[in-house]
Design an enzyme around this catalytic site. Structure first.
Site, short mmCIF file in Angstrom:
data_model
loop_
_atom_site.label_atom_id
_atom_site.label_comp_id
_atom_site.label_asym_id
_atom_site.label_seq_id
_atom_site.Cartn_x
_atom_site.Cartn_y
_atom_site.Cartn_z
N ASP A 28 -44.39 68.88 -77.67
CA ASP A 28 -43.53 69.73 -78.63
C ASP A 28 -43.66 69.71 -80.03
O ASP A 28 -43.70 68.60 -80.55
CB ASP A 28 -41.91 69.62 -78.26
N SER B 238 -39.64 77.05 -79.63
CA SER B 238 -40.00 76.52 -78.19
C SER B 238 -39.44 77.43 -76.77
O SER B 238 -40.05 77.20 -75.78
CB SER B 238 -39.25 75.19 -78.07
N HIS C 184 -32.29 71.42 -73.49
CA HIS C 184 -33.03 71.93 -74.52
C HIS C 184 -34.32 73.00 -74.02
O HIS C 184 -34.39 73.32 -72.57
CB HIS C 184 -33.71 70.87 -75.29
N THR D 170 -37.34 73.65 -73.85
CA THR D 170 -38.51 73.66 -73.20
C THR D 170 -38.34 73.10 -71.56
O THR D 170 -38.76 73.75 -70.80
CB THR D 170 -39.44 72.77 -73.79
N PHE E 94 -30.37 59.68 -70.24
CA PHE E 94 -30.47 58.33 -70.89
C PHE E 94 -29.88 58.21 -72.17
O PHE E 94 -30.17 57.23 -72.75
CB PHE E 94 -31.75 58.02 -70.94
N GLU F 31 -42.36 66.66 -70.99
CA GLU F 31 -42.37 67.10 -72.43
C GLU F 31 -42.00 65.97 -73.51
O GLU F 31 -41.22 65.14 -73.23
CB GLU F 31 -41.02 68.10 -72.65
N HIS G 245 -41.74 75.41 -87.88
CA HIS G 245 -42.79 75.62 -86.98
C HIS G 245 -43.99 76.44 -87.77
O HIS G 245 -43.76 76.82 -88.87
CB HIS G 245 -42.36 76.35 -85.90
#
Length: 465
Positions: free
Chosen positions: A58, A108, A171, A173, A256, A298, A429
Site C-alpha cells: 500500500d 486505496s 480497511h 484494501t 492481532f 497487503e 498520495h
C-alpha cells in the site's frame, strides 16, 4: 524511542571507496541484473494458474521501491544500490495507471477495487459501480445489485480464499476482497449513521463475518462487536502463538491488534506474527484444497508511515513485504501465479546527488568531481544547511530557513519525520504509475502500460469467471 541507526553508520567507511572500486561494483551489478532466474522465467507459460497470490504494497511507489532496495541492501552491510529485492527477479513487469473514475490522484478503496474486482470506481468506494449520482451509488452499495468480488469468483471456481493485511481487516484494501460499500468509512456497525444510514447498508466488519473467506489475518479488533466475533464459524486468534496452534480443519480469523497491526519496526516488542509468517501459514493451510487458492497479502503500513512522513518505518515495512514475497516464492510450486504491485504511490522523493553508498536515511554527501569519491562535507542548501536524500513534497514539518540544522544523529533516528515542501497536516498520495511484477503461469498477461482494472479482469479470466 530515540534509537539511533548505529548499524547504518558503519556504512560511512564505504564512502571511502575509490572511483575504481565503485565502477567494479557497477559492473558486477550489471552482470547480476542480466541473469534472470530460469525457474521464474519458465513459469510464465500458460494462462490457468492453480493458485494466485496478490501482494499489494500500500503506497509502494517507484521511489519507495528504489529507496527500499537500497535500505535493505545497506541493512546487509552493502552499499545498497546493487541490491535486489525478491520481486526484482520476477520476469514480467508492467506500469499501472492508478487514477479513480473521479479522482486524478486516487485512494486505496478505488484502486483496490480495480486490482481485485476488475473495474474502476469513485474515490472512497469499495466494489460499488461508479456513478455521478452519489445517491444511486448509496442505493447500489447498500443492498442493490453489485458485481461479484474476487472472493466470490474464487469460490465459484472451487478455490479457497485467504485475506492478509497489516492494516485493519476492515480497511479499504482488504475490504475489496469480500465487501461492497459506498464508503470505505463504514468499517463497523457503529459507523452506520448519517450519512451512511441507508436501509440495507451493512458494515464491512459484518460482511467479513458472513463472507466465504477461509482465512482472514490482520488487525482491527475494535471494528468488530463481540457478537460478530462469536458468529465467526471457525477459530478466532489474537497472537502469533494462538495462530500457530489453531485447529487445522477450521476457518481462522486472526485479529492481532485493536487497530492496525504494529509497524514492522515495532513488531518484535509485540506478540504479532510477521507478514512472512502470516503468508506462509496461509499457504500451508490453503494448499490442501485440490482446486487451489487465491490470496491477497497487503503490506498496509507502508502507506501509514508515509502519511506520517516517517520514511524509516515505511522502508522497514517494505522490507517485511520483501521477506514475505521471498517466503512465498520459496514455498510456491509452478502452478502458482504471484503478483506484486501497489495500489498507489506517495509524494516521496529521493534526490540531492548523494555519493554511491551514502546512507539512504542520512544527510546528503555529494561526489567529489576531482577524486570520484565522497565530498569531505555534507551538501548544503541555499541557507547553508545540510539536507536529507529522502523527503516529501507535502505534509507537516515544512523545511524553512528557520528550521533547525539537521544532524546525522537526528535524521537517522527511527522516529525522525522527513521535511516537506508544502504545509499539510498529513502527507498525501501521488498520482504517477506504479509497478507490477509477475511470475508464474499467466504472468505474461502483465506487461507494458496497463489500466489498473485490467489486473482484475485478467484474474477473473484466469479463474474462468
Amino acid at each position: 524511542m530515540n534509537v539511533k541507526f548505529n548499524r547504518i553508520k558503519h556504512l560511512s567507511a564505504l564512502l571511502l571507496l575509490s572511483a575504481a572500486a565503485v565502477q567494479v561494483g557497477c559492473a558486477a551489478s550489471g552482470d547480476t541484473q542480466a541473469a534472470k532466474s530460469d525457474s521464474l522465467a519458465t513459469e510464465t507459460a500458460g494462462n490457468s494458474p492453480k493458485n494466485v497470490i496478490i501482494f499489494i504494497g500500500d503506497g509502494m511507489g517507484i521511489s519507495t521501491i528504489t529507496a527500499g532496495r537500497i535500505f535493505v541492501g545497506q541493512e546487509k552491510g552493502r552499499t545498497g544500490e546493487e541490491n535486489k529485492l525478491s520481486f526484482d527477479k520476477f520476469p514480467q513487469l508492467a506500469l499501472i495507471k492508478t487514477y479513480n473514475t473521479n479522482a486524478q490522484v486516487p485512494d486505496s478503496a478505488g484502486t483496490a477495487t480495480a486490482i481485485l474486482s476488475g473495474y474502476k470506481t469513485n474515490i472512497g468506494a469499495v466494489n460499488v459501480r461508479p456513478d455521478k449520482d452519489v445517491q444511486k451509488m448509496f442505493l447500489e452499495g447498500c443492498g442493490g445489485e453489485t458485481a461479484p468480488t474476487l472472493t466470490d469468483k474464487a469460490k465459484a471456481s472451487g478455490k479457497s480464499v485467504g485475506v492478509i493485511s497489516t492494516a485493519r481487516l476492515t480497511h479499504a484494501t482488504p475490504a475489496a476482497m469480500f465487501a461492497h460499500s459506498v464508503s470505505r468509512d463504514i468499517e463497523a456497525d457503529k459507523d452506520l449513521e448519517a450519512p451512511f444510514d441507508y436501509d440495507g447498508c451493512v458494515s464491512i466488519s459484518q460482511q467479513l463475518i458472513t463472507s466465504e473467506v477461509d482465512l482472514a489475518l490482520g488487525g482491527g479488533r475494535k471494528e468488530f462487536t463481540d457478537a460478530q466475533v462469536a458468529a465467526w464459524s471457525g477459530a478466532v486468534v489474537s497472537t502469533k502463538a494462538e495462530l500457530m496452534a489453531a485447529p487445522t480443519d477450521q476457518r481462522v480469523l486472526g485479529l492481532f491488534n485493536r487497530s492496525h497491526m504494529s509497524f514492522d519496526a515495532d513488531r518484535p516488542e509485540t506478540e504479532e506474527p510477521s507478514l512472512a509468517e502470516m503468508t506462509t501459514y496461509t499457504m500451508d493451510r490453503l494448499s490442501s484444497d485440490p482446486d487451489g487458492y487465491v490470496m491477497m497479502v497487503e503490506a498496509g503500513r507502508i502507506d501509514h508511515a508515509h502519511h506520517g512522513t516517517n520514511a524509516y518505518r515505511a522502508l522497514k515495512d517494505l522490507q517485511a513485504l520483501d521477506e514475505a514475497v521471498a517466503a512465498a516464492v520459496a514455498k510456491a510450486d509452478k502452478d502458482t501465479l504471484i503478483l506484486v504491485t501497489a495500489d498507489h504511490s506517495h509524494v516521496f522523493t529521493m534526490a540531492g546527488y548523494p555519493v554511491r553508498g551514502n546512507p539512504i536515511m542520512g544527510l546528503v554527501r555529494g561526489v567529489d568531481r576531482k577524486t570520484g569519491g565522497p565530498d569531505a562535507d555534507y551538501s548544503l542548501d541555499q541557507d547553508g544547511k545540510p539536507y536529507t536524500t529522502l523527503g516529501y513534497q507535502n505534509g507537516p514539518n515544512v523545511r524553512e530557513a528557520s528550521s533547525d540544522t539537521l544532524t546525522d544523529n537526528m535524521v537517522q533516528d527511527r522516529d525522525y519525520r522527513q521535511q516537506t515542501a508544502v504545509n499539510l497536516s498529513g502527507e498525501t498520495h501521488a498520482g504517477e504509475d506504479v509497478a507490477l511484477f509477475a511470475a508464474g503461469p499467466g504472468a505474461a498477461r502483465f506487461s507494458g502500460v496497463m489500466e489498473q482494472d485490467e489486473i482484475g479482469q485478467a484474474l477473473a479470466e484466469m479463474l474462468g469467471q
